[in-house]
Design a protein around this motif. Sequence first.
Motif, PDB file in Angstrom:
ATOM      1  N   PRO A 437       0.799  -1.230   0.000  1.00  0.00           N
ATOM      2  CA  PRO A 437       0.000   0.000   0.000  1.00  0.00           C
ATOM      3  C   PRO A 437       0.834   1.283   0.000  1.00  0.00           C
ATOM      4  O   PRO A 437       0.280   2.366  -0.174  1.00  0.00           O
ATOM      5  CB  PRO A 437      -0.806  -0.119   1.292  1.00  0.00           C
ATOM      6  CG  PRO A 437       0.067  -0.919   2.201  1.00  0.00           C
ATOM      7  CD  PRO A 437       0.785  -1.894   1.320  1.00  0.00           C
ATOM      8  N   GLU A 438       2.145   1.173   0.191  1.00  0.00           N
ATOM      9  CA  GLU A 438       2.963   2.375   0.341  1.00  0.00           C
ATOM     10  C   GLU A 438       3.890   2.644  -0.836  1.00  0.00           C
ATOM     11  O   GLU A 438       4.224   3.800  -1.095  1.00  0.00           O
ATOM     12  CB  GLU A 438       3.800   2.271   1.622  1.00  0.00           C
ATOM     13  CG  GLU A 438       3.006   1.947   2.874  1.00  0.00           C
ATOM     14  CD  GLU A 438       1.864   2.927   3.140  1.00  0.00           C
ATOM     15  OE1 GLU A 438       1.949   4.083   2.678  1.00  0.00           O
ATOM     16  OE2 GLU A 438       0.877   2.526   3.783  1.00  0.00           O
ATOM     17  N   VAL A 439       4.324   1.605  -1.512  1.00  0.00           N
ATOM     18  CA  VAL A 439       5.292   1.786  -2.599  1.00  0.00           C
ATOM     19  C   VAL A 439       4.776   1.083  -3.846  1.00  0.00           C
ATOM     20  O   VAL A 439       4.405  -0.097  -3.796  1.00  0.00           O
ATOM     21  CB  VAL A 439       6.677   1.201  -2.234  1.00  0.00           C
ATOM     22  CG1 VAL A 439       7.709   1.573  -3.296  1.00  0.00           C
ATOM     23  CG2 VAL A 439       7.132   1.693  -0.869  1.00  0.00           C
ATOM     24  N   GLU A 440       4.775   1.811  -4.942  1.00  0.00           N
ATOM     25  CA  GLU A 440       4.398   1.197  -6.214  1.00  0.00           C
ATOM     26  C   GLU A 440       5.598   0.390  -6.731  1.00  0.00           C
ATOM     27  O   GLU A 440       6.641   0.944  -7.043  1.00  0.00           O
ATOM     28  CB  GLU A 440       4.024   2.275  -7.236  1.00  0.00           C
ATOM     29  CG  GLU A 440       3.635   1.722  -8.592  1.00  0.00           C
ATOM     30  CD  GLU A 440       3.339   2.811  -9.599  1.00  0.00           C
ATOM     31  OE1 GLU A 440       3.229   2.484 -10.793  1.00  0.00           O
ATOM     32  OE2 GLU A 440       3.240   3.982  -9.194  1.00  0.00           O
ATOM     33  N   VAL A 441       5.435  -0.934  -6.796  1.00  0.00           N
ATOM     34  CA  VAL A 441       6.521  -1.826  -7.192  1.00  0.00           C
ATOM     35  C   VAL A 441       6.098  -2.622  -8.429  1.00  0.00           C
ATOM     36  O   VAL A 441       5.067  -3.296  -8.409  1.00  0.00           O
ATOM     37  CB  VAL A 441       6.891  -2.803  -6.056  1.00  0.00           C
ATOM     38  CG1 VAL A 441       8.045  -3.706  -6.484  1.00  0.00           C
ATOM     39  CG2 VAL A 441       7.259  -2.043  -4.786  1.00  0.00           C
ATOM     40  N   ASP A 442       6.893  -2.525  -9.483  1.00  0.00           N
ATOM     41  CA  ASP A 442       6.639  -3.316 -10.678  1.00  0.00           C
ATOM     42  C   ASP A 442       7.344  -4.662 -10.508  1.00  0.00           C
ATOM     43  O   ASP A 442       8.552  -4.780 -10.704  1.00  0.00           O
ATOM     44  CB  ASP A 442       7.171  -2.589 -11.920  1.00  0.00           C
ATOM     45  CG  ASP A 442       6.766  -3.290 -13.214  1.00  0.00           C
ATOM     46  OD1 ASP A 442       6.280  -4.440 -13.141  1.00  0.00           O
ATOM     47  OD2 ASP A 442       6.931  -2.690 -14.291  1.00  0.00           O
ATOM     48  N   ILE A 443       6.580  -5.673 -10.149  1.00  0.00           N
ATOM     49  CA  ILE A 443       7.182  -6.973  -9.840  1.00  0.00           C
ATOM     50  C   ILE A 443       7.609  -7.718 -11.099  1.00  0.00           C
ATOM     51  O   ILE A 443       8.237  -8.779 -11.016  1.00  0.00           O
ATOM     52  CB  ILE A 443       6.233  -7.843  -9.011  1.00  0.00           C
ATOM     53  CG1 ILE A 443       5.006  -8.241  -9.832  1.00  0.00           C
ATOM     54  CG2 ILE A 443       5.832  -7.143  -7.731  1.00  0.00           C
ATOM     55  CD1 ILE A 443       4.141  -9.289  -9.146  1.00  0.00           C
ATOM     56  N   THR A 444       7.277  -7.190 -12.275  1.00  0.00           N
ATOM     57  CA  THR A 444       7.680  -7.849 -13.524  1.00  0.00           C
ATOM     58  C   THR A 444       9.047  -7.389 -14.004  1.00  0.00           C
ATOM     59  O   THR A 444       9.551  -7.901 -15.005  1.00  0.00           O
ATOM     60  CB  THR A 444       6.650  -7.571 -14.635  1.00  0.00           C
ATOM     61  OG1 THR A 444       6.674  -6.173 -14.974  1.00  0.00           O
ATOM     62  CG2 THR A 444       5.249  -7.960 -14.185  1.00  0.00           C
ATOM     63  N   LYS A 445       9.658  -6.429 -13.304  1.00  0.00           N
ATOM     64  CA  LYS A 445      10.942  -5.889 -13.739  1.00  0.00           C
ATOM     65  C   LYS A 445      11.963  -5.948 -12.597  1.00  0.00           C
ATOM     66  O   LYS A 445      12.212  -4.949 -11.919  1.00  0.00           O
ATOM     67  CB  LYS A 445      10.791  -4.443 -14.220  1.00  0.00           C
ATOM     68  CG  LYS A 445       9.927  -4.319 -15.473  1.00  0.00           C
ATOM     69  CD  LYS A 445       9.820  -2.865 -15.919  1.00  0.00           C
ATOM     70  CE  LYS A 445       8.976  -2.739 -17.170  1.00  0.00           C
ATOM     71  NZ  LYS A 445       8.837  -1.323 -17.606  1.00  0.00           N
ATOM     72  N   PRO A 446      12.553  -7.108 -12.373  1.00  0.00           N
ATOM     73  CA  PRO A 446      13.569  -7.210 -11.314  1.00  0.00           C
ATOM     74  C   PRO A 446      14.815  -6.409 -11.659  1.00  0.00           C
ATOM     75  O   PRO A 446      15.130  -6.207 -12.831  1.00  0.00           O
ATOM     76  CB  PRO A 446      13.877  -8.718 -11.266  1.00  0.00           C
ATOM     77  CG  PRO A 446      13.500  -9.234 -12.614  1.00  0.00           C
ATOM     78  CD  PRO A 446      12.339  -8.398 -13.062  1.00  0.00           C
ATOM     79  N   ASP A 447      15.501  -5.952 -10.628  1.00  0.00           N
ATOM     80  CA  ASP A 447      16.727  -5.177 -10.830  1.00  0.00           C
ATOM     81  C   ASP A 447      17.836  -6.097 -11.339  1.00  0.00           C
ATOM     82  O   ASP A 447      18.171  -7.097 -10.707  1.00  0.00           O
ATOM     83  CB  ASP A 447      17.150  -4.532  -9.498  1.00  0.00           C
ATOM     84  CG  ASP A 447      18.369  -3.646  -9.653  1.00  0.00           C
ATOM     85  OD1 ASP A 447      18.195  -2.448  -9.875  1.00  0.00           O
ATOM     86  OD2 ASP A 447      19.493  -4.173  -9.540  1.00  0.00           O
ATOM     87  N   MET A 448      18.431  -5.736 -12.493  1.00  0.00           N
ATOM     88  CA  MET A 448      19.400  -6.617 -13.133  1.00  0.00           C
ATOM     89  C   MET A 448      20.719  -6.694 -12.365  1.00  0.00           C
ATOM     90  O   MET A 448      21.380  -7.728 -12.352  1.00  0.00           O
ATOM     91  CB  MET A 448      19.653  -6.165 -14.572  1.00  0.00           C
ATOM     92  CG  MET A 448      18.444  -6.342 -15.476  1.00  0.00           C
ATOM     93  SD  MET A 448      17.682  -7.990 -15.316  1.00  0.00           S
ATOM     94  CE  MET A 448      19.023  -9.052 -15.816  1.00  0.00           C
ATOM     95  N   THR A 449      21.120  -5.607 -11.725  1.00  0.00           N
ATOM     96  CA  THR A 449      22.353  -5.647 -10.931  1.00  0.00           C
ATOM     97  C   THR A 449      22.236  -6.674  -9.810  1.00  0.00           C
ATOM     98  O   THR A 449      23.150  -7.469  -9.565  1.00  0.00           O
ATOM     99  CB  THR A 449      22.656  -4.260 -10.337  1.00  0.00           C
ATOM    100  OG1 THR A 449      22.880  -3.330 -11.395  1.00  0.00           O
ATOM    101  CG2 THR A 449      23.889  -4.307  -9.445  1.00  0.00           C
TER     102      THR A 449
END
Length: 547
Positions: A437-449
Amino acid sequence: MRVFPWGFWLLCVASAPARGDSGSKARSCAEVRQLYGAKGFSLSGVPQAEISGEHLRICPQGYTCCTSEMEENFANKSRSEFEAMMKEAGRSVQAILTAQHRSFDSYFQDLLNKSEKALYDAFPSMYGELYTQNVKVFKDLYGELRRYYRSSNINLEEALNEFWTRLLERLFKLLNPQYHITDEYLDCMVKHAEQHKPFGEVPRDLKVKATRAFIAARSYAQGFLVGSDVVRKVSQVSLSHECTRAIMKLMYCPHCRGMSSVKPCNNYCLNVVKGCLANQADLSTEWKYLMDSLMGVADRIDGPYNVDTVIGTIHMRIAEAISNLQENKDSITSKVFQGCGNPKISTKGSSGEDKKRRGKVTLEAKSSAQALEMLVLDAKGNLTALKTYWITLPSSLCSKKVMASSASDDKCWNGMTKGSYLPEVMGDGLANQINNPEVEVDITKPDMTIRQQIMQLKIMTNRLGNANIGNDVDFQDTSDDMSGSGSGDSCPDDVCGKRLSKSPSTRQPETHAIPKQSGHGVRGASSRSLPSASLLLLLLSVIALWR
């Protein structure tokens, strides 16, 4: 027609922002001004008292002490401060892993140095020309052992075989000075002599034990460095735009609302930080495997592989091998002559030096087993404490850095005002942030680093798994592995698929849920954009009155 102004007035009153606890009197902005100046910003344009907050883009749009410029500056400040918190937490883990590496590396190098020094000190008086004319052979052996430990591309078994071959060639000539022995004859001699074990069982026994000890030692030392490097690189990952907004709202919006003394709600802080560190939490599984693998190899080093005894007594095993050759000289020489023919008699004759130096050799080695035991105990304690680092990081940051209130506090900052925080705390990892509810997170785009660092953890765990069962591993590409520049696609399944685990069948596969929706990901906080029920009711009432 007089109803419309009345209804309009009701709507205006209902939608007017509240001033909080101070009633109709605007509160002073002295605390915010003091904080703003302490952060290094100019107080020019900073309100003396609360102003209307329609201009705010991150904080709630009630009465506020923050201008648009202040909100932006606070947002940038919160970003840099949170990233600094991450780096500081990472540095403490790096310091632990680096210290463990330094302690073991110093211990291991000291073992090797003492063995080499003992050889140089004792062999001249024990063997005379047998040693003085072959110093380079011994120096080369210890040099190869050091290079192997430092992860050079060296085949340890081949290096040991080469040492025994060179030593046999030189000693055979010195023990038979009355003959003129050519290089061709030496080649034949080596082939025949090896069948009769001129050095006894020492070469085979030392090769088995030293190889296992060195493989375990260098994999163990390398594991600490890889772990430290992963933490360093992950700690440098920048925050997303959505995370920056959420951190700003958590850390500085209460100041803008005139609630500087109100601490953030603990669960509210956890949801913000878990959303911001969702990718980092996905390191936890492979990180735990690395810590377990290091502890497994540590047990081998201080147990079956007996590094202290094997490495610390290399010089003694060499002396034992030379003694075996001296005692069996006549038998070995006879068998070589049978297979290769009699060499020509040398005009130099025998110096008799070898006869003076013969005899059973006894050397002493100072044990440092207790020091190794203490090193391993200390390492295992630290590794156990670090196993949950990535999943406990949010709670650690909230309690120690953000200074959130207690979990039961109902008078804390909940992102909108002072009160209790009702939403449930999200799970760990990227996939669990779909409804944060607090952070908009795009779970389809993991951080590559971070995905690259997960791969480095897998590769290192695989190496430790091989070392745990005595298998050699190729460290040729260690520097490339640690650079983090690869895409992670170069690790074949038959290599990365293997793991060191006490119960392999209990390991659950790592999964990352990907929703079926297409487009720009999932907004966990989308429900916040819906109008409140009370406002809808008021609008309907106004429309009814107007009609």
